[in-house]
Design a protein around this motif. Structure first.
Motif, PDB file in Angstrom:
ATOM      1  N   SER A 183      -0.009 -10.641   1.717  1.00  0.00           N
ATOM      2  CA  SER A 183       0.449 -10.804   3.106  1.00  0.00           C
ATOM      3  C   SER A 183       1.530 -11.888   3.181  1.00  0.00           C
ATOM      4  O   SER A 183       2.479 -11.783   3.964  1.00  0.00           O
ATOM      5  N   ILE A 184       1.398 -12.917   2.342  1.00  0.00           N
ATOM      6  CA  ILE A 184       2.434 -13.963   2.275  1.00  0.00           C
ATOM      7  C   ILE A 184       3.727 -13.368   1.721  1.00  0.00           C
ATOM      8  O   ILE A 184       4.826 -13.666   2.212  1.00  0.00           O
TER       9      ILE A 184
ATOM     10  N   GLY B 131       6.739  -3.237  -1.044  1.00  0.00           N
ATOM     11  CA  GLY B 131       5.953  -2.009  -1.016  1.00  0.00           C
ATOM     12  C   GLY B 131       5.171  -1.849  -2.301  1.00  0.00           C
ATOM     13  O   GLY B 131       5.296  -2.646  -3.247  1.00  0.00           O
ATOM     14  N   VAL B 132       4.356  -0.816  -2.343  1.00  0.00           N
ATOM     15  CA  VAL B 132       3.538  -0.543  -3.523  1.00  0.00           C
ATOM     16  C   VAL B 132       3.476   0.962  -3.739  1.00  0.00           C
ATOM     17  O   VAL B 132       3.510   1.739  -2.784  1.00  0.00           O
ATOM     18  N   LYS B 133       3.427   1.344  -4.996  1.00  0.00           N
ATOM     19  CA  LYS B 133       3.264   2.746  -5.349  1.00  0.00           C
ATOM     20  C   LYS B 133       2.437   2.830  -6.627  1.00  0.00           C
ATOM     21  O   LYS B 133       2.251   1.821  -7.337  1.00  0.00           O
TER      22      LYS B 133
ATOM     23  N   CYS C 282      -8.966  -7.524   1.269  1.00  0.00           N
ATOM     24  CA  CYS C 282      -9.259  -7.570  -0.156  1.00  0.00           C
ATOM     25  C   CYS C 282      -9.850  -6.234  -0.576  1.00  0.00           C
ATOM     26  O   CYS C 282     -10.866  -5.791  -0.023  1.00  0.00           O
ATOM     27  N   ALA C 283      -9.199  -5.578  -1.540  1.00  0.00           N
ATOM     28  CA  ALA C 283      -9.688  -4.282  -2.013  1.00  0.00           C
ATOM     29  C   ALA C 283     -11.020  -4.434  -2.741  1.00  0.00           C
ATOM     30  O   ALA C 283     -11.821  -3.495  -2.781  1.00  0.00           O
ATOM     31  N   ASP C 284     -11.260  -5.630  -3.292  1.00  0.00           N
ATOM     32  CA  ASP C 284     -12.527  -5.901  -3.965  1.00  0.00           C
ATOM     33  C   ASP C 284     -13.551  -6.323  -2.913  1.00  0.00           C
ATOM     34  O   ASP C 284     -13.664  -7.491  -2.556  1.00  0.00           O
ATOM     35  N   LYS C 285     -14.285  -5.348  -2.399  1.00  0.00           N
ATOM     36  CA  LYS C 285     -15.228  -5.630  -1.317  1.00  0.00           C
ATOM     37  C   LYS C 285     -16.378  -6.538  -1.760  1.00  0.00           C
ATOM     38  O   LYS C 285     -17.014  -7.191  -0.933  1.00  0.00           O
TER      39      LYS C 285
ATOM     40  N   LYS D 237      -4.504   1.378   0.158  1.00  0.00           N
ATOM     41  CA  LYS D 237      -3.050   1.192   0.095  1.00  0.00           C
ATOM     42  C   LYS D 237      -2.412   0.864   1.446  1.00  0.00           C
ATOM     43  O   LYS D 237      -1.540  -0.017   1.517  1.00  0.00           O
ATOM     44  N   PRO D 238      -2.799   1.516   2.573  1.00  0.00           N
ATOM     45  CA  PRO D 238      -2.139   1.189   3.853  1.00  0.00           C
ATOM     46  C   PRO D 238      -2.386  -0.236   4.338  1.00  0.00           C
ATOM     47  O   PRO D 238      -1.645  -0.741   5.168  1.00  0.00           O
ATOM     48  N   TYR D 239      -3.459  -0.894   3.807  1.00  0.00           N
ATOM     49  CA  TYR D 239      -3.828  -2.216   4.319  1.00  0.00           C
ATOM     50  C   TYR D 239      -3.600  -3.328   3.298  1.00  0.00           C
ATOM     51  O   TYR D 239      -3.988  -4.469   3.541  1.00  0.00           O
ATOM     52  N   ILE D 240      -2.994  -3.001   2.161  1.00  0.00           N
ATOM     53  CA  ILE D 240      -2.942  -3.948   1.057  1.00  0.00           C
ATOM     54  C   ILE D 240      -2.125  -5.183   1.384  1.00  0.00           C
ATOM     55  O   ILE D 240      -2.330  -6.261   0.808  1.00  0.00           O
ATOM     56  N   PHE D 241      -1.184  -5.080   2.352  1.00  0.00           N
ATOM     57  CA  PHE D 241      -0.360  -6.236   2.737  1.00  0.00           C
ATOM     58  C   PHE D 241      -0.880  -6.924   4.006  1.00  0.00           C
ATOM     59  O   PHE D 241      -0.210  -7.809   4.530  1.00  0.00           O
TER      60      PHE D 241
END
Length: 443
Positions: free
Chosen positions: A399-400, A413-415, A383-386, A374-378
């Motif tokens: 990021s865009i 943001g995200v929750k 990519c969360a899918d490693k 979550k802290p790096y999602i933007f």
């Protein structure tokens, strides 16, 4: 990014060094206070010895002997005869009433000194006693037995108020403050110089990297256009041969995927260079949300994902912003929700209006985002899918969205979604329009 890192490192460096300097100055102040305190105590003891020595001379009256010490050194003296009658008492006043001070002094002297003094028949001076008053004031006291040359015995009590910490370092305090300020100034200059030189190579590498990405993205547009044109020509000349059509379809899909990546990279390059243009117009948020719903409802229906609209009961104010940027941010949220949701999992577009902001959310009930990601999602290219099993994502979309939101002075943001999934939201701050007296958005 480097500017933010530079400021953070600068602050940490200055705070760390100044903390050490501050501790050192405090230690010096404390050592100075202790030394002056000890010196004052010794000096008080020596003055007492001189006064007692002079009181042994019966030719001098007690007032004549004691007064210079009162005036010059603020020493309080009480002289009693052998029967306990007061012969002389200094007129000095202290923060604590003198009666209370003499009582406290006598109690402490009875415990530590007077018994020993009573056993001698010669002039005897007790040790220096320390005790406190009632107003956070502290005192030294010396009990003594004085026997003059005629053999007359007197009881002498000497008191002196101890100087406060501020009084002890009062004259040196400006020096310590000046030392701290000069140290801060020097540390700021030195740290700025060192950090600039330390970060300079990284800045050059990042600048050249951004330049390469921008240049490469521009250069790749032309070859892709040629590939697409020739692939279409091959497809038309193939005569419907299945293998050739299958190959051309794959080429077309991969080329379009590459075109999307190049478009995203060009957008980020324009953001880095500050050349991104914002075209502000009046935007009807109700119409925008309906358009978003209509654009993605067929896609969701095809994938078996119900798409709900939770914004129809709210009438939103007219926005003055970049409609294309706003729609692109919400499209990225929708693409992300569709990509990470399973079949039959619903997706919801929700918008709420408050006095200060409009919040637009895209809610999915998919796999969700782990607390680790979550802290790096933007972040770019994260990519969360490693395993990178989903080839349609390059780690640039969110990021865009963050970059575009920055252009609009908005926040993304995200929750976690209740029951599982993720909720991405865009918050647009509202400002008051003084002419219409309505909440309008000026971004």
């Amino acid at each position: 990014m480097l500017e933010h890192l530079y400021k953070k490192l600068h602050l940490i460096f200055i705070s760390s060094i100044m903390s050490i300097i501050t501790v050192a100055i405090v230690f010096l102040c404390n050592d100075s206070v202790y030394s002056k305190h000890q010196n004052d105590s010794i000096f008080f003891g020596r003055l007492s010895m001189l006064m007692i020595y002079e009181l042994e001379n019966p030719e001098k009256s007690p007032q004549t002997v004691i007064k210079p010490y009162e005036d010059s050194y603020s020493i309080f003296a009480e002289l009693k005869d052998a029967q306990g009658n007061v012969i002389y008492q200094s007129p000095l006043s202290f923060p604590t009433d003198i009666t209370i001070l003499l009582r406290q002094f006598t109690e402490k002297a009875n415990v530590e000194s007077v018994t020993a003094l009573d056993r001698t028949m010669a002039t005897t001076q007790g040790g220096i006693l320390s005790f406190s008053g009632c107003s956070h004031d502290k005192y030294w006291g010396i009990p003594a037995i004085v026997i003059d040359k005629n053999g007359t015995l007197f009881y002498l009590s000497l008191l002196q108020r101890q100087k406060t910490t501020f009084e002890l370092i009062g004259k040196q305090l400006p020096f310590y403050i000046l030392l701290w300020v000069i140290s801060l100034f020097c540390i700021v200059i030195v740290s700025r110089f060192l950090l600039k030189h330390a970060i300079e190579p990284t800045e050059k590498v990042l600048k050249s990297q951004k330049g390469f990405i921008a240049a490469a993205s521009h250069e790749l547009k032309s070859p892709l256009a040629v590939i697409l044109a020739n692939n279409d020509k091959i497809n038309r000349l193939s005569g419907g041969i299945p293998d050739i059509q299958k190959a051309t379809n794959i080429i077309d899909a991969e080329t379009m995927r590459m075109s999307k990546l190049i478009k995203d990279m060009l957008l980020l390059a324009s953001s880095d260079s500050g050349t991104r243009n914002i075209n502000k117009t009046k935007v009807n948020i109700d119409t925008l949300l309906v358009s978003l719903y209509e654009a993605y409802e067929p896609i969701c229906s095809q994938k078996g994902m119900p798409l709900d609209a939770d914004f129809l009961d709210v009438h939103f104010p007219i926005l003055y912003t970049d409609q294309e940027c706003l729609f692109q941010i919400l499209s990225i949220f929708m693409d992300n929700a569709i990509s990470h949701s399973e079949a039959k999992a619903s997706i919801q577009i929700k918008a709420t209006l408050s006095r200060r902001a409009i919040t637009i959310s895209v809610i999915d009930h998919g796999r969700g985002i782990s607390a680790e990601d979550k802290p790096y999602i933007f972040d770019r290219f994260y990519c969360a899918d490693k395993s990178h099993t989903n080839k349609s994502h390059f780690g640039l979309g969110l990021s865009i969205a963050k970059e575009l939101a920055g252009f609009l002075s908005a926040n993304v943001g995200v929750k976690n979604t209740e029951g599982g999934g993720a909720t991405f939201f865009l918050t647009l701050p509202l400002k008051q329009d003084p002419q219409s007296h309505r909440a309008q958005l000026f971004l």
